[in-house]
Each structure stands twice: as structure tokens, then as C-alpha cells.
Design a protein around this motif. Structure first.
Motif, PDB file in Angstrom:
ATOM      1  N   ARG A   1       0.795  -1.301  -0.132  1.00 15.27           N
ATOM      2  CA  ARG A   1       0.126   0.139  -0.082  1.00 15.27           C
ATOM      3  C   ARG A   1       0.841   1.277  -0.059  1.00 15.27           C
ATOM      4  O   ARG A   1       1.881   1.425   0.578  1.00 15.27           O
ATOM      5  N   HIS A   3       1.009   5.330  -0.238  1.00 17.42           N
ATOM      6  CA  HIS A   3       0.205   6.722  -0.281  1.00 17.42           C
ATOM      7  C   HIS A   3       1.180   7.840  -0.722  1.00 17.42           C
ATOM      8  O   HIS A   3       2.287   8.069  -0.087  1.00 17.42           O
ATOM      9  N   GLN A  23      -3.406  10.232   6.089  1.00 15.78           N
ATOM     10  CA  GLN A  23      -4.514   9.073   6.384  1.00 15.78           C
ATOM     11  C   GLN A  23      -3.875   8.310   7.581  1.00 15.78           C
ATOM     12  O   GLN A  23      -4.272   6.929   7.422  1.00 15.78           O
ATOM     13  N   SER A  26      -6.890   6.323   9.195  1.00 16.46           N
ATOM     14  CA  SER A  26      -7.572   5.136   8.494  1.00 16.46           C
ATOM     15  C   SER A  26      -7.982   4.025   9.074  1.00 16.46           C
ATOM     16  O   SER A  26      -6.950   3.531   9.848  1.00 16.46           O
ATOM     17  N   MET A  31      -0.219   1.798   5.753  1.00 14.17           N
ATOM     18  CA  MET A  31       0.479   2.266   4.643  1.00 14.17           C
ATOM     19  C   MET A  31       1.925   1.317   4.762  1.00 14.17           C
ATOM     20  O   MET A  31       2.577   1.326   5.774  1.00 14.17           O
ATOM     21  N   TYR A  34       5.376   5.705   2.151  1.00 18.91           N
ATOM     22  CA  TYR A  34       4.708   7.044   1.884  1.00 18.91           C
ATOM     23  C   TYR A  34       5.883   7.842   0.909  1.00 18.91           C
ATOM     24  O   TYR A  34       7.075   7.668   1.121  1.00 18.91           O
ATOM     25  N   ASN A 286      -7.380   5.776  -4.102  1.00 14.16           N
ATOM     26  CA  ASN A 286      -8.299   6.866  -3.889  1.00 14.16           C
ATOM     27  C   ASN A 286      -7.308   7.968  -4.492  1.00 14.16           C
ATOM     28  O   ASN A 286      -6.126   7.826  -4.359  1.00 14.16           O
ATOM     29  N   THR A 302      -3.529  13.790  -2.949  1.00 11.58           N
ATOM     30  CA  THR A 302      -2.927  12.326  -2.747  1.00 11.58           C
ATOM     31  C   THR A 302      -3.490  11.441  -3.413  1.00 11.58           C
ATOM     32  O   THR A 302      -4.652  11.274  -4.008  1.00 11.58           O
ATOM     33  N   THR A 304      -3.577   7.062  -3.042  1.00 11.05           N
ATOM     34  CA  THR A 304      -3.373   5.955  -2.442  1.00 11.05           C
ATOM     35  C   THR A 304      -3.506   4.608  -3.229  1.00 11.05           C
ATOM     36  O   THR A 304      -4.268   4.393  -4.156  1.00 11.05           O
TER      37      THR A 304
END
Length: 449
Positions: A1, A3, A23, A26, A31, A34, A286, A302, A304
Motif C-alpha cells: 500500500r 500513499h 490518512q 484510516s 501504508m 509514503y 483513492n 494524494t 493511495t
């Protein structure tokens, strides 16, 4: 994941809080990585010179936020107002290799770094990933210059053998203040469309969307739907578009694009990809702007993403662990072993880090793997650290093996405890007792009052 953040911060200082931007609240999984790209970081000469010697305030700010959560700053690069930061969870460190950075100036015909791109690339579980943060020329009429500069930045080459060119990476993310505007329509039509949330009326006149239909080098790039308000230009600390005399027309200047190499646009009739094509996929989960941040005339954007990788690497190059109980009362030992093909160097080192360390140079102490080696056999080697280097107060720590040839951490231990130095504790207790014994006898008479 993954971001990814892009934000033109307009020379401002960091805001008080970035919880929503990152986030951090969340409810879903955390994540793994980053990637933060900033433009117009304060780049006055005095600031820039001090930032060359020390981390700039934005880097320190994000490290302070993310390191307690188990992320380290994997890499960063700064070119005047452009800053690119990559943070990653500890668990992934041994599988990230061949980290390289690069910058390309395009301001003043390539002589000035107020415009251009900064890039970080790496091998992630054996797949090549590249991140590129850009700041392209401003103003409505400079579309061709923006496209020329964008193409020039994409053509840059990394130093080092077997390092692919930018467009030869498996996945390439391009983002930043790309400065593309909304053509033809007048300001009143644009603002009215935004107020009525009819963003689709503006998409066909967005200069980047128009360019993607004509420019070959852009046609393989993908972008999520622009289902948020244009992110430029706002009055500071507000959600009101420009009320100055210039009354700039709103625009989606801040964008995130990505490109998957050799992505098959059409699946076979059975709806399946071949094994080669299916080794890596990128899914946008997102793509949003964040209107609550008002320190700049741009709003941050941002993206994601889910990166689905078929790992080409499944074992770390080096495994390492502390031997026995550690404290500052005696020298300590580290055991490590490397896979046969590991390209070791005399400049490799093992660092002792606090669990919430910020970056690779944030070690408490280190040992050279060759100079401080005390024993070895075909399966493992031992390295010592002097008792004088071990923190007296103890706590929770990690060991990391840094490869000079691969420019990265290639092994990381499980967290472990270092015991406090009992001799130091006994000494402190004795000093406290002595100071108590030496208090004046007349304390009681004072207490009577």
C-alpha cells in the motif's frame, strides 16, 4: 500500500497536523510506503545552504510524524524548492535495493533549479520502481514549454551499471505542480462549473488531458478521475478561489500520473493476463485533494495505491541477530550470515538503532563488518561492539546491515532489549543517598513554619 502526496507549499512552514493528509486515522490497513513530493519549499539562499548541511524543516517534520509509527526515511533529494521524500516500513528494508537519486534543472534553459524534476528509483522485491516530483513552467500560454520540459525530465539517466532509464522502470510515478491550466473557458464558466460540482464540463479543456491525446510520450500514462475541485489558486487559509486583482482562473495544476511498463491494454479473450504481464499491477484506491490545508495557494493532492507484486526476492541477503544479553557492562556480539551471491564490501557496516529510528544515518553506534570481525565459519560470522559504545540506559533497539555496494540496508534484526547498566544505576543511587545524608540539620525547623 503506497500513499503518495504532492503539494506546492508556497515557501510556508509545515502545518500543525498532517493526520488527514497521511490518512493516519484510516480504519484500513496501514501504508507500507509514503512518497511525499513538495514544490516551492523555502529556497532562499540562506535556507538552502543550511539545508545542505542539515535536514530541512519539512524533512524533519515528516520524520518526526512517521518514525514513531515504524517508518524510516529511505531516501530523499532536494533541488532548491523541490523536495522528494520516501518513507518505508522496517519490514520491507531488506528487499529494497539499488536506490539512486537524480535531479534535472529546466529553469533558465537548464541553468537554474527553480523548475525541473527530482527523482528517486529503487528495486522493490526485485521490481524497478521510480518516483519523479516535477515543477513545470507556470501561466496559461506556456503549454508547449511545459510539455518540452516534462519530456526532458523523463529522458534523464541514472548513474550506475544495470540501472534502467526512467521509462524502462516497471512502474513510474510522475507527479507535482505540473501547472497545466483549463483552456478556452472563461473564469465565470469555470467557477460556476466548480460551484455546481460539474467538473466533467472542464475535463476536455484541461491542457494535460488534451496533451495526452496528442503527445506520444504521455499516452501510456494513467491518471485517476478528477473528481475534486481544481487545487489552484486559493486565498491563504481559505477555500475561496483567488480574490486578488489577478483573479487567476482555477486549474488542476497538482497531479499524479503513473505508467506500468509494457502494460497490456487488452486482456486475452479469457480475460487473463500471461504470467509475465501479471507480475506487477497498480491499482488506484483513492485520488483526492485536501481542502482543509490553507498554508499555500495550492491544496495538496494524494493518491493511495495498491501495488501487487509477484516477489522476485523472497529472502534477505543478510540475516543478523544479537548474541546473548546486551548491556553496557561488557562487550557484545552480533551474529550474521549472508547468501553466497551477496556482494560484500570492506565498507559494509552494522548499525545499532533505536526502534523508532529516522533514517539510515540515525544510528547510535556501528561496527565495520571486516575490521570488527572476531570469528567466522561457512555458516555465520561474528562481529563485536565495545561496551563503551552501548547506551547505558538501555531500551529497545534494532540491528541493521548496510551494504555499500547496494546503497541500502540489506538485513534487519528483530527488536531486542538492551539492559540498563547496573553499575551506573548503583552509582546514581549512591549519589542520591549521599546528597540526602548531606542535607542541613535545620530542615526540620524550617518545616515548622
Amino acid at each position: 500500500r503506497l500513499h503518495l502526496v504532492t503539494w506546492n507549499v508556497g515557501t510556508a512552514s509545515p502545518p500543525p497536523d498532517v493526520t488527514s493528509l497521511l490518512q493516519l486515522n484510516s480504519l484500513g490497513p496501514t501504508m507500507d510506503m509514503y512518497v511525499i513530493g513538495l514544490q516551492e519549499v523555502n529556497s532562499r539562499i540562506t535556507n538552502f545552504l543550511s539545508d545542505l548541511a542539515f535536514d530541512d524543516p519539512w524533512s524533519i517534520f515528516f520524520m518526526t510524524v512517521l518514525s514513531p509509527l515504524g517508518y524510516i526515511k529511505l531516501s530523499s533529494i532536494r533541488m532548491q524548492g523541490l523536495l522528494l521524500l520516501v518513507f518505508v516500513k522496517h519490514v520491507h528494508l531488506p528487499f529494497i535495493r539499488d536506490i539512486r537519486t537524480h535531479y534535472t534543472r529546466t529553469g533558465l534553459y537548464g541553468y537554474w533549479g527553480n523548475k525541473g524534476g527530482v527523482t528517486i528509483r529503487m528495486s522493490l522485491y526485485g521490481h524497478t520502481i521510480c518516483f519523479m516530483n516535477c515543477h513545470l513552467p507556470a501561466h496559461m500560454e506556456n503549454t508547449e514549454q511545459r510539455l518540452d520540459d516534462f519530456e526532458k525530465i523523463l529522458e534523464m539517466q541514472f548513474e550506475g551499471e544495470k540501472i534502467p532509464s526512467t521509462l524502462d522502470h516497471d512502474v513510474l510515478f510522475c507527479f507535482g505542480d505540473l501547472n497545466f491550466r483549463i483552456a478556452d473557458y472563461g473564469i465565470h464558466f469555470v467557477r460556476e462549473s466548480i460551484n455546481n460540482k460539474r467538473y466533467n464540463l472542464l475535463w476536455e479543456k484541461d491542457q494535460l488531458n488534451m496533451a495526452k491525446k496528442k503527445e506520444a510520450f504521455l499516452q501510456e500514462f494513467i491518471e485517476g478521475p478528477l473528481q475534486f475541485k481544481p487545487t489552484y489558486k486559493f486565498d491563504l487559509y481559505s477555500e475561496v478561489y483567488d480574490t486578488s486583482e489577478k483573479k487567476r482562473k482555477p486549474a488542476w495544476t497538482d497531479r499524479i500520473l503513473w505508467r506500468v511498463k509494457n502494460l497490456c491494454q487488452h486482456a486475452s479473450k479469457e480475460g487473463e493476463f500471461s504470467e509475465e504481464e501479471g507480475r506487477i499491477s497498480v491499482t488506484l484506491n483513492n485520488y483526492v485533494s485536501h481542502m482543509s490545508y490553507g498554508i499555500s495557494d495550492h491544496k495538496p493532492v494524494t493518491g493511495t495505491f495498491g501495488l501487487e507484486l509477484k516477489p522476485l526476492l523472497s529472502d534477505p541477503l543478510v540475516t543478523l541477530s544479537p548474541e546473548g544479553e546486551w548491556s553496557a557492562e561488557h562487550d557484545v556480539l552480533i551474529s550474521y550470515s549472508a547468501v553466497p551471491e551477496f556482494p560484500s564490501s570492506a565498507w559494509d557496516w552494522i548499525g545499532l538503532f533505536k526502534v523508532a529510528f529516522r533514517h539510515v544515518n540515525d544510528y547510535v553506534t556501528y561496527a565495520w563488518v571486516e575490521d570488527d570481525e572476531i570469528s567466522f565459519n561457512k555458516d555465520s560470522k561474528q562481529v563485536y561492539m565495545s561496551a563503551s559504545e552501548i547506551p547505558d540506559m538501555g531500551g529497545e533497539f534494532l540491528l541493521c546491515y548496510y551494504s555499500n555496494n547496494l546503497h541500502s540496508i540489506v538485513g534487519i534484526s528483530q527488536p531486542f532489549q538492551i539492559q540498563p547498566n547496573r553499575m551506573l544505576i548503583d552509582k546514581n543511587l549512591t549519589q542520591e543517598e549521599n546528597s540526602w545524608m548531606q542535607k542541613p540539620d535545620n530542615l526540620e525547623s524550617h518545616n515548622e513554619f
